[in-house]
Design an enzyme around this catalytic site. Structure first.
Site, PDB file in Angstrom:
ATOM      1  N   GLU A   1       8.765   1.464  -6.495  1.00  0.00           N
ATOM      2  CA  GLU A   1       8.695   0.228  -7.306  1.00  0.00           C
ATOM      3  C   GLU A   1       9.065   0.521  -8.772  1.00  0.00           C
ATOM      4  OE1 GLU A   1       8.348  -2.751  -6.102  1.00  0.00           O
ATOM      5  OE2 GLU A   1       7.405  -2.429  -4.156  1.00  0.00           O
TER       6      GLU A   1
ATOM      7  N   HIS B   1      13.551  -5.819  -1.372  1.00  0.00           N
ATOM      8  CA  HIS B   1      12.430  -6.241  -0.529  1.00  0.00           C
ATOM      9  C   HIS B   1      12.845  -7.081   0.684  1.00  0.00           C
ATOM     10  CE1 HIS B   1      10.090  -4.597  -3.740  1.00  0.00           C
ATOM     11  NE2 HIS B   1       8.943  -4.952  -3.201  1.00  0.00           N
TER      12      HIS B   1
ATOM     13  N   HIS C   1       5.333   0.952   2.304  1.00  0.00           N
ATOM     14  CA  HIS C   1       6.094  -0.115   1.648  1.00  0.00           C
ATOM     15  C   HIS C   1       7.203   0.474   0.757  1.00  0.00           C
ATOM     16  CE1 HIS C   1       6.708  -3.966  -0.353  1.00  0.00           C
ATOM     17  NE2 HIS C   1       6.488  -3.397  -1.525  1.00  0.00           N
TER      18      HIS C   1
ATOM     19  N   ASN D   1      11.917  -8.812  -6.343  1.00  0.00           N
ATOM     20  CA  ASN D   1      12.081  -8.594  -4.898  1.00  0.00           C
ATOM     21  C   ASN D   1      13.300  -7.738  -4.579  1.00  0.00           C
ATOM     22  OD1 ASN D   1       9.855 -10.125  -4.374  1.00  0.00           O
ATOM     23  ND2 ASN D   1      10.999 -12.015  -4.003  1.00  0.00           N
TER      24      ASN D   1
ATOM     25  N   ARG E   1      11.138 -14.472 -11.447  1.00  0.00           N
ATOM     26  CA  ARG E   1      10.270 -13.523 -10.745  1.00  0.00           C
ATOM     27  C   ARG E   1      10.927 -12.947  -9.486  1.00  0.00           C
ATOM     28  NH1 ARG E   1       3.744 -13.707 -10.104  1.00  0.00           N
ATOM     29  NH2 ARG E   1       3.570 -11.813  -8.890  1.00  0.00           N
TER      30      ARG E   1
ATOM     31  N   LYS F   1       7.172  -5.992 -15.693  1.00  0.00           N
ATOM     32  CA  LYS F   1       6.491  -6.945 -14.805  1.00  0.00           C
ATOM     33  C   LYS F   1       5.787  -8.016 -15.629  1.00  0.00           C
ATOM     34  CE  LYS F   1       4.411  -8.064 -10.670  1.00  0.00           C
ATOM     35  NZ  LYS F   1       3.806  -7.766  -9.401  1.00  0.00           N
TER      36      LYS F   1
ATOM     37  N   ARG G   1     -13.762 -22.185  -6.099  1.00  0.00           N
ATOM     38  CA  ARG G   1     -12.395 -22.586  -6.514  1.00  0.00           C
ATOM     39  C   ARG G   1     -11.855 -21.735  -7.669  1.00  0.00           C
ATOM     40  NH1 ARG G   1     -14.963 -27.372  -5.616  1.00  0.00           N
ATOM     41  NH2 ARG G   1     -14.360 -28.361  -3.678  1.00  0.00           N
TER      42      ARG G   1
ATOM     43  N   HIS H   1      11.066  -5.647   3.713  1.00  0.00           N
ATOM     44  CA  HIS H   1      10.022  -6.325   4.478  1.00  0.00           C
ATOM     45  C   HIS H   1      10.346  -6.326   5.970  1.00  0.00           C
ATOM     46  CE1 HIS H   1       8.467  -8.726   0.796  1.00  0.00           C
ATOM     47  NE2 HIS H   1       7.763  -7.638   0.991  1.00  0.00           N
TER      48      HIS H   1
ATOM     49  N   LYS I   1      -0.518 -12.466  -7.862  1.00  0.00           N
ATOM     50  CA  LYS I   1      -0.388 -12.782  -6.430  1.00  0.00           C
ATOM     51  C   LYS I   1      -1.557 -12.124  -5.703  1.00  0.00           C
ATOM     52  CE  LYS I   1       4.546 -13.064  -5.453  1.00  0.00           C
ATOM     53  NZ  LYS I   1       5.592 -12.482  -4.594  1.00  0.00           N
TER      54      LYS I   1
ATOM     55  N   GLU J   1       7.003 -17.763  -9.012  1.00  0.00           N
ATOM     56  CA  GLU J   1       8.239 -17.380  -8.325  1.00  0.00           C
ATOM     57  C   GLU J   1       9.208 -18.534  -8.135  1.00  0.00           C
ATOM     58  OE1 GLU J   1       7.808 -15.376  -4.446  1.00  0.00           O
ATOM     59  OE2 GLU J   1       8.467 -13.602  -5.518  1.00  0.00           O
TER      60      GLU J   1
HETATM   61  N1  LIG Z   1       0.006  -8.795  -5.089  1.00  0.00           N
HETATM   62  C1  LIG Z   1       1.136  -8.197  -5.305  1.00  0.00           C
HETATM   63  O1  LIG Z   1       1.945  -8.617  -6.163  1.00  0.00           O
HETATM   64  C2  LIG Z   1       1.466  -6.967  -4.517  1.00  0.00           C
HETATM   65  C3  LIG Z   1       2.592  -6.218  -4.850  1.00  0.00           C
HETATM   66  C4  LIG Z   1       2.855  -5.058  -4.122  1.00  0.00           C
HETATM   67  C5  LIG Z   1       2.004  -4.680  -3.103  1.00  0.00           C
HETATM   68  N2  LIG Z   1       0.917  -5.439  -2.799  1.00  0.00           N
HETATM   69  C6  LIG Z   1       0.002  -5.040  -1.721  1.00  0.00           C
HETATM   70  O2  LIG Z   1      -0.527  -3.755  -2.066  1.00  0.00           O
HETATM   71  C7  LIG Z   1      -0.907  -3.081  -0.870  1.00  0.00           C
HETATM   72  C8  LIG Z   1      -0.429  -1.643  -0.946  1.00  0.00           C
HETATM   73  O3  LIG Z   1      -1.024  -1.056  -2.078  1.00  0.00           O
HETATM   74  P1  LIG Z   1      -1.250   0.544  -2.163  1.00  0.00           P
HETATM   75  O4  LIG Z   1      -0.013   1.238  -1.838  1.00  0.00           O
HETATM   76  O5  LIG Z   1      -1.923   0.770  -3.450  1.00  0.00           O
HETATM   77  O6  LIG Z   1      -2.159   0.799  -0.910  1.00  0.00           O
HETATM   78  P2  LIG Z   1      -3.747   0.818  -0.628  1.00  0.00           P
HETATM   79  O7  LIG Z   1      -4.512  -0.089  -1.473  1.00  0.00           O
HETATM   80  O8  LIG Z   1      -3.851   0.638   0.841  1.00  0.00           O
HETATM   81  O9  LIG Z   1      -4.107   2.314  -1.010  1.00  0.00           O
HETATM   82  C9  LIG Z   1      -3.463   3.388  -0.356  1.00  0.00           C
HETATM   83  C10 LIG Z   1      -4.462   4.480   0.002  1.00  0.00           C
HETATM   84  O10 LIG Z   1      -4.817   5.190  -1.171  1.00  0.00           O
HETATM   85  C11 LIG Z   1      -6.224   5.309  -1.277  1.00  0.00           C
HETATM   86  N3  LIG Z   1      -6.501   5.407  -2.694  1.00  0.00           N
HETATM   87  C12 LIG Z   1      -6.496   4.406  -3.612  1.00  0.00           C
HETATM   88  N4  LIG Z   1      -6.668   4.914  -4.840  1.00  0.00           N
HETATM   89  C13 LIG Z   1      -6.812   6.245  -4.717  1.00  0.00           C
HETATM   90  C14 LIG Z   1      -6.999   7.307  -5.627  1.00  0.00           C
HETATM   91  N5  LIG Z   1      -7.040   7.095  -6.933  1.00  0.00           N
HETATM   92  N6  LIG Z   1      -7.105   8.564  -5.149  1.00  0.00           N
HETATM   93  C15 LIG Z   1      -7.010   8.806  -3.815  1.00  0.00           C
HETATM   94  N7  LIG Z   1      -6.814   7.839  -2.899  1.00  0.00           N
HETATM   95  C16 LIG Z   1      -6.709   6.570  -3.347  1.00  0.00           C
HETATM   96  C17 LIG Z   1      -6.743   4.083  -0.603  1.00  0.00           C
HETATM   97  O11 LIG Z   1      -8.083   4.253  -0.182  1.00  0.00           O
HETATM   98  C18 LIG Z   1      -5.772   3.958   0.579  1.00  0.00           C
HETATM   99  O12 LIG Z   1      -6.133   4.780   1.645  1.00  0.00           O
HETATM  100  C19 LIG Z   1      -0.315  -3.864   0.278  1.00  0.00           C
HETATM  101  O13 LIG Z   1      -1.336  -4.571   0.924  1.00  0.00           O
HETATM  102  C20 LIG Z   1       0.661  -4.824  -0.388  1.00  0.00           C
HETATM  103  O14 LIG Z   1       0.794  -6.039   0.331  1.00  0.00           O
HETATM  104  C21 LIG Z   1       0.627  -6.571  -3.498  1.00  0.00           C
END
Ligand SMILES: NC(=O)c1ccc[n+]([C@@H]2O[C@H](COP(=O)([O-])OP(=O)(O)OC[C@H]3O[C@@H](n4cnc5c(N)ncnc54)[C@H](O)[C@@H]3O)[C@@H](O)[C@H]2O)c1
Length: 384
Positions: free
Chosen positions: A186, A257, A273, A254, A250, A236, A122, A261, A144, A246
């Site tokens: 972003e 977005h 994204h 978006n 918050r 942020k 939990r 989305h 999140k 949210e």
């Molecule tokens: N929780 C939240 O508030 C929130 C907000 C925005 C996005 N997200 C989530 O984040 C995800 C997207 O994140 P992302 O764009 O970081 O993608 P990701 O985590 O998929 O990483 C993108 C690619 O970069 C590679 N990578 C990571 N770090 C690296 C580095 N330092 N050097 C070389 N390669 C590297 C990874 O292996 C992957 O192939 C989505 O799943 C989205 O839903 C969450």
């Protein structure tokens, strides 16, 4: 120089935590993990094996019992099966409520690791070590967490703020150009909703950022990127510090977005994204302009900044019906009217609820790649 930004907590379940931005920060991990942690599970994708192992070894050197779990890459890791595998590892290593998880990776990894931490017994502590620009300025901060199901993205999750976040800029040395640019969407969003200085910095340095050279980037580019990350994290942190779940403020995060989305969904998540959000921001700007709220100059500024970074500002003209349907389905999951974050001006976000379908279609015509004849000059007064 190391910068520390505090995200204010609201309850015992959501205490305050620090986001540390700088270089060579591993020495900060024990401070963020806090007292009482004995075992740590480091979660990282296979592509970051060396970084993950360096973090694990460092934790061992600092007296922790540290394990590592290697995950599939990107969205492949955000599944119930991978989460179940992580629970199995935690169970077999006897992780108790006072032990912790450290995530090392992009937003997909911080989302999955946060979710596993939220659900194990939990809720146990998690510290994020984000390695993409998007994860540093967005995913790792704010609590999140989530995984995907066959029916859609992020449908299962929890609010579970981290115990701390380490943004080690050295990670960005290996990040590819497109991941840097996608993260910049972003950053630009944060500029438009809250911090005009971000926009100026991007305008002055767009070429170097678009052509990101990683470890070969100039010292000046690193300085600018560092300031952009710090400023974005501050915004942020302030927003989620006031509204973790949210309920109000918050929502401004978006910006871009709602349509973004829908584009991601219709593209079956093959478009980054950040690219989808870039188009979504221009759409939101057009919505505000056509409703008589936003000056032409600010709308043009959206296009010029995003263009200069190599991000898209238009989308297929024949996709409107599909996108509207996708936005309306999304609306249903929230149980409210279709709503958008729009701007009255730079750094003056507001909410637009239930806009007239004519206004929506007119704004889409403005961002369409194949605009219908007679597009210029459409003005719709519908009282935003
Ligand atoms: N929780 C939240 O508030 C929130 C907000 C925005 C996005 N997200 C989530 O984040 C995800 C997207 O994140 P992302 O764009 O970081 O993608 P990701 O985590 O998929 O990483 C993108 C690619 O970069 C590679 N990578 C990571 N770090 C690296 C580095 N330092 N050097 C070389 N390669 C590297 C990874 O292996 C992957 O192939 C989505 O799943 C989205 O839903 C969450």
């Amino acid at each position: 120089m190391t910068v520390r930004v505090t995200v204010q907590g609201s309850t015992n379940e959501a205490p305050s935590y620090d986001v540390v931005v700088g270089r060579h920060l591993l020495g900060e991990l024990p401070g963020l993990l806090g007292d009482g942690v004995r075992r740590v599970l480091v979660m990282h994708p296979a592509s970051l094996q060396a970084t993950g192992e360096a973090v694990r070894e460092d934790l061992v050197a600092q007296g922790y019992e540290a394990f590592a779990v290697e995950l599939p890459d990107a969205e492949e890791q955000k599944t119930a099966q991978v989460a179940a595998f992580c629970w199995q590892v935690l169970g077999q290593a006897d992780f108790t409520r006072s032990d912790a998880i450290v995530s090392v990776g992009g937003g997909a990894t911080t989302d999955l690791a946060g979710f596993v931490a939220a659900t194990w017994l939990r809720g146990i502590k998690v510290v994020h070590v984000p390695t993409t620009l998007l994860a540093m300025v967005d995913a790792a901060v704010g609590g999140k967490t989530g995984i995907n199901t066959a029916e859609g993205k992020n449908l299962v999750g929890a609010f579970h703020p981290p115990a701390g976040v380490l943004c080690d800029l050295a990670a960005l040395e290996t990040l590819d150009r497109w991941d840097l640019v996608a993260g910049m969407a972003e950053v630009v969003k944060t500029g438009f909703i809250a911090d005009p200085r971000i926009l100026e910095l991007v305008e002055e340095h767009a070429d170097e950022l678009r052509e990101w050279k990683g470890s070969d980037a100039s010292p000046e580019t690193w300085t600018v990127l560092t300031e952009l990350i710090e400023r974005s994290v501050r915004v942020k942190a302030r927003v989620v510090g006031e509204d973790l779940t949210e309920q109000g403020l918050r929502e401004i995060l978006n910006y871009g977005h709602t349509l973004g989305h829908a584009i991601e969904l219709t593209e079956r998540y093959q478009l980054r994204h950040g690219a989808a959000v870039a188009v979504g921001m221009v759409f939101a700007a057009e919505l505000a302009r056509l409703g008589g709220k936003l000056d032409d100059a600010v709308v043009d500024r959206h296009r010029s900044i995003l263009d200069s970074l190599g991000l898209p500002t238009t989308y297929r003209g024949d996709r409107w019906d599909k996108l509207l349907a996708a936005m309306q389905r999304d609306k249903k999951t929230r149980g409210t009217l279709l709503r958008f974050v729009v701007l009255d001006d730079v750094a003056k976000p507001t909410r637009l609820e239930g806009p007239d379908p004519t206004l929506l279609a007119a704004a889409y015509a403005e961002i369409s790649k194949e605009p219908p004849a007679g597009r210029p000059g459409v003005t719709v007064q519908l009282g935003l």
